[in-house]
Design a protein around this motif. Structure first.
Motif, PDB file in Angstrom:
ATOM      1  N   MET A  51     -10.500   0.458  14.834  1.00 11.46           N
ATOM      2  CA  MET A  51      -9.714   0.244  13.621  1.00 11.46           C
ATOM      3  C   MET A  51      -8.332  -0.334  13.849  1.00 11.46           C
ATOM      4  SD  MET A  51     -10.682   3.880  11.817  1.00 11.46           S
ATOM      5  CE  MET A  51      -9.461   3.637  10.521  1.00 11.46           C
ATOM      6  N   ILE A  52      -7.782  -0.213  15.039  1.00  8.01           N
ATOM      7  CA  ILE A  52      -6.359  -0.474  15.234  1.00  8.01           C
ATOM      8  C   ILE A  52      -5.971  -1.922  14.930  1.00  8.01           C
ATOM      9  CG2 ILE A  52      -6.662  -0.908  17.704  1.00  8.01           C
ATOM     10  CD1 ILE A  52      -3.662   0.797  15.971  1.00  8.01           C
ATOM     11  N   VAL A  53      -6.763  -2.900  15.398  1.00 12.17           N
ATOM     12  CA  VAL A  53      -6.417  -4.309  15.154  1.00 12.17           C
ATOM     13  C   VAL A  53      -6.512  -4.657  13.667  1.00 12.17           C
ATOM     14  CG1 VAL A  53      -7.033  -6.707  15.620  1.00 12.17           C
ATOM     15  CG2 VAL A  53      -6.995  -5.043  17.494  1.00 12.17           C
ATOM     16  N   PRO A  54      -7.620  -4.324  12.973  1.00 18.42           N
ATOM     17  CA  PRO A  54      -7.669  -4.581  11.527  1.00 18.42           C
ATOM     18  C   PRO A  54      -6.549  -3.860  10.774  1.00 18.42           C
ATOM     19  CG  PRO A  54      -9.872  -4.110  12.359  1.00 18.42           C
ATOM     20  CD  PRO A  54      -8.925  -3.812  13.474  1.00 18.42           C
ATOM     21  N   LYS A  55      -6.177  -2.680  11.248  1.00 19.53           N
ATOM     22  CA  LYS A  55      -5.077  -1.954  10.615  1.00 19.53           C
ATOM     23  C   LYS A  55      -3.789  -2.766  10.666  1.00 19.53           C
ATOM     24  CE  LYS A  55      -2.471   1.592   9.277  1.00 19.53           C
ATOM     25  NZ  LYS A  55      -2.563   2.270   7.966  1.00 19.53           N
ATOM     26  N   LEU A  56      -3.461  -3.313  11.829  1.00 18.84           N
ATOM     27  CA  LEU A  56      -2.238  -4.100  11.981  1.00 18.84           C
ATOM     28  C   LEU A  56      -2.299  -5.375  11.139  1.00 18.84           C
ATOM     29  CD1 LEU A  56      -1.691  -3.691  15.830  1.00 18.84           C
ATOM     30  CD2 LEU A  56      -0.493  -2.513  13.971  1.00 18.84           C
ATOM     31  N   ILE A  57      -3.469  -5.999  11.068  1.00 19.71           N
ATOM     32  CA  ILE A  57      -3.622  -7.192  10.231  1.00 19.71           C
ATOM     33  C   ILE A  57      -3.401  -6.833   8.766  1.00 19.71           C
ATOM     34  CG2 ILE A  57      -5.259  -8.949   9.434  1.00 19.71           C
ATOM     35  CD1 ILE A  57      -6.557  -8.831  12.194  1.00 19.71           C
ATOM     36  N   GLY A  58      -3.919  -5.682   8.357  1.00 20.75           N
ATOM     37  CA  GLY A  58      -3.746  -5.237   6.986  1.00 20.75           C
ATOM     38  C   GLY A  58      -2.298  -4.967   6.639  1.00 20.75           C
ATOM     39  N   VAL A  59      -1.562  -4.378   7.557  1.00 17.63           N
ATOM     40  CA  VAL A  59      -0.136  -4.134   7.334  1.00 17.63           C
ATOM     41  C   VAL A  59       0.591  -5.453   7.128  1.00 17.63           C
ATOM     42  CG1 VAL A  59       1.999  -3.333   8.417  1.00 17.63           C
ATOM     43  CG2 VAL A  59      -0.077  -1.936   8.565  1.00 17.63           C
ATOM     44  N   PHE A  60       0.264  -6.449   7.938  1.00 20.86           N
ATOM     45  CA  PHE A  60       0.891  -7.764   7.795  1.00 20.86           C
ATOM     46  C   PHE A  60       0.550  -8.369   6.440  1.00 20.86           C
ATOM     47  CE2 PHE A  60       0.743 -12.412   8.274  1.00 20.86           C
ATOM     48  CZ  PHE A  60       2.050 -12.652   8.660  1.00 20.86           C
ATOM     49  N   GLY A  61      -0.699  -8.196   6.003  1.00 15.86           N
ATOM     50  CA  GLY A  61      -1.103  -8.726   4.712  1.00 15.86           C
ATOM     51  C   GLY A  61      -0.361  -8.083   3.566  1.00 15.86           C
ATOM     52  N   LEU A  62      -0.077  -6.772   3.674  1.00 15.44           N
ATOM     53  CA  LEU A  62       0.648  -6.079   2.618  1.00 15.44           C
ATOM     54  C   LEU A  62       2.051  -6.639   2.448  1.00 15.44           C
ATOM     55  CD1 LEU A  62       1.028  -3.710   0.615  1.00 15.44           C
ATOM     56  CD2 LEU A  62       1.774  -2.323   2.566  1.00 15.44           C
ATOM     57  N   LEU A  63       2.670  -6.995   3.562  1.00 13.74           N
ATOM     58  CA  LEU A  63       4.054  -7.453   3.511  1.00 13.74           C
ATOM     59  C   LEU A  63       4.172  -8.930   3.171  1.00 13.74           C
ATOM     60  CD1 LEU A  63       5.455  -5.567   6.646  1.00 13.74           C
ATOM     61  CD2 LEU A  63       5.608  -4.895   4.244  1.00 13.74           C
ATOM     62  N   THR A  64       3.065  -9.686   3.176  1.00 21.06           N
ATOM     63  CA  THR A  64       3.149 -11.117   2.949  1.00 21.06           C
ATOM     64  C   THR A  64       2.420 -11.580   1.694  1.00 21.06           C
ATOM     65  OG1 THR A  64       1.219 -11.449   4.394  1.00 21.06           O
ATOM     66  CG2 THR A  64       3.396 -11.617   5.408  1.00 21.06           C
ATOM     67  N   LEU A  65       1.360 -10.886   1.284  1.00 18.26           N
ATOM     68  CA  LEU A  65       0.606 -11.303   0.107  1.00 18.26           C
ATOM     69  C   LEU A  65       1.380 -11.002  -1.173  1.00 18.26           C
ATOM     70  CD1 LEU A  65      -3.002 -10.110   1.004  1.00 18.26           C
ATOM     71  CD2 LEU A  65      -2.153 -12.459   0.982  1.00 18.26           C
ATOM     72  N   PRO A  66       1.174 -11.810  -2.242  1.00 22.01           N
ATOM     73  CA  PRO A  66       1.809 -11.519  -3.536  1.00 22.01           C
ATOM     74  C   PRO A  66       1.394 -10.149  -4.060  1.00 22.01           C
ATOM     75  CG  PRO A  66       0.864 -13.726  -3.505  1.00 22.01           C
ATOM     76  CD  PRO A  66       0.392 -13.043  -2.253  1.00 22.01           C
ATOM     77  N   GLY A  67       2.291  -9.486  -4.792  1.00 21.54           N
ATOM     78  CA  GLY A  67       2.041  -8.144  -5.280  1.00 21.54           C
ATOM     79  C   GLY A  67       0.810  -8.032  -6.142  1.00 21.54           C
TER      80      GLY A  67
END
Length: 268
Positions: free
Chosen positions: A104-120
């Motif tokens: 899970m760790i790599v997808p988790k980090l990708i998801g965190v990046f997506g939260l901070l960059t994708l429109p609300g």
């Protein structure tokens, strides 16, 4: 949160009571069953996710500690009676927990990046769609479970990614853990997992300079504690009997909320 109306504060407090109740009662779902309601009060995921994260850190560590204490007491009583307790392995399945974290760790980090960059609105829409899918599974009383290694890996990776974007990856993750972890270890193992995943998200919040809304913890933590106390009673009952009617009720409520949430997010 300083510019909200009084009724919005009242609703947020009530939702966090609900969140604490679900988290303690089921061992998961405190975020997935509260976030859609919170987004209807104020459509801003980054406003509520830090608050939910802190609650998860506090209550997951507390519940895991209580579980370890209870398991130790049960083992001592069993030893006095000359019995071999089922809980002798401990209250946490460390072996499978480490294996799952590696996936899970790599997808988790990708998801965190997506939260901070994708429109609300994109993040909000994804949250509502995912919750709606699981709401239907609750209504049909057919939650997602898998015993296939490939699907296990896919579900854990998706769960890690969704957990990184919104903290609502629990249904995907639980669907795997429920078939791999003994029932008496499941709840506490999940809480240790939530603690680790949330710590990663909290570090990302600090790096990105996200407001953690710490001042509002003074009144929201007690709200969650109220729900936690009542949720513990629910957990004790669930340990003795399944409650499909409860999940169906939650499913219908979630489906209605998600439908309205998607409409308000993309149509209004």
């Amino acid at each position: 949160m300083e510019n909200l109306f009084w009724w919005q504060y009242a609703l947020i407090g009530a939702i966090f009571i609900w969140s604490g109740f679900v988290r303690s009662g089921l061992g998961f779902g405190g975020a997935v069953l509260a976030l859609p309601f919170l987004l209807l009060v104020k459509n801003d995921p980054l406003l509520f996710l830090p608050i939910i994260s802190i609650h998860l850190l506090v209550f997951s560590s507390w519940i895991a500690w209580q579980g370890a204490k209870t398991t130790k007491q049960q083992a001592q009583l069993a030893a006095e009676r000359g019995e071999a307790p089922q809980e002798a392995q401990g209250n946490i399945a460390w072996g499978y927990l480490k294996k799952a974290l590696g996936i899970m760790i790599v997808p988790k980090l990708i998801g965190v990046f997506g939260l901070l960059t994708l429109p609300g609105n994109i993040v909000t829409g994804v949250i509502f769609v995912i919750v709606a899918v699981f709401a239907v599974s609750y209504i049909l009383n057919k939650p997602f479970y898998t015993n296939n290694k490939f699907l296990d890996t896919v579900f854990l990776m998706l769960g890690g990614y969704v957990s990184g974007t919104s903290l609502i990856g629990a249904p995907l993750i639980v669907s795997v853990f429920a078939t791999k972890v003994p029932r008496h270890q499941l709840r506490d193992t999940l809480f240790v997992l939530w603690f680790i995943l949330v710590m990663i998200k909290m570090v990302s919040f600090l790096i990105a300079g996200i407001d953690l809304q710490l001042i509002h913890q003074l009144w929201l933590l007690p709200c969650a504690l109220i729900g936690h106390v009542f949720g513990q009673k629910l957990h004790n009952r669930i340990q003795k009997a399944e409650t499909p009617v409860f999940f169906q009720f939650v499913g219908w409520a979630l489906l209605i909320v998600c439908g309205f949430g998607l409409y308000s997010t993309f149509m209004l």
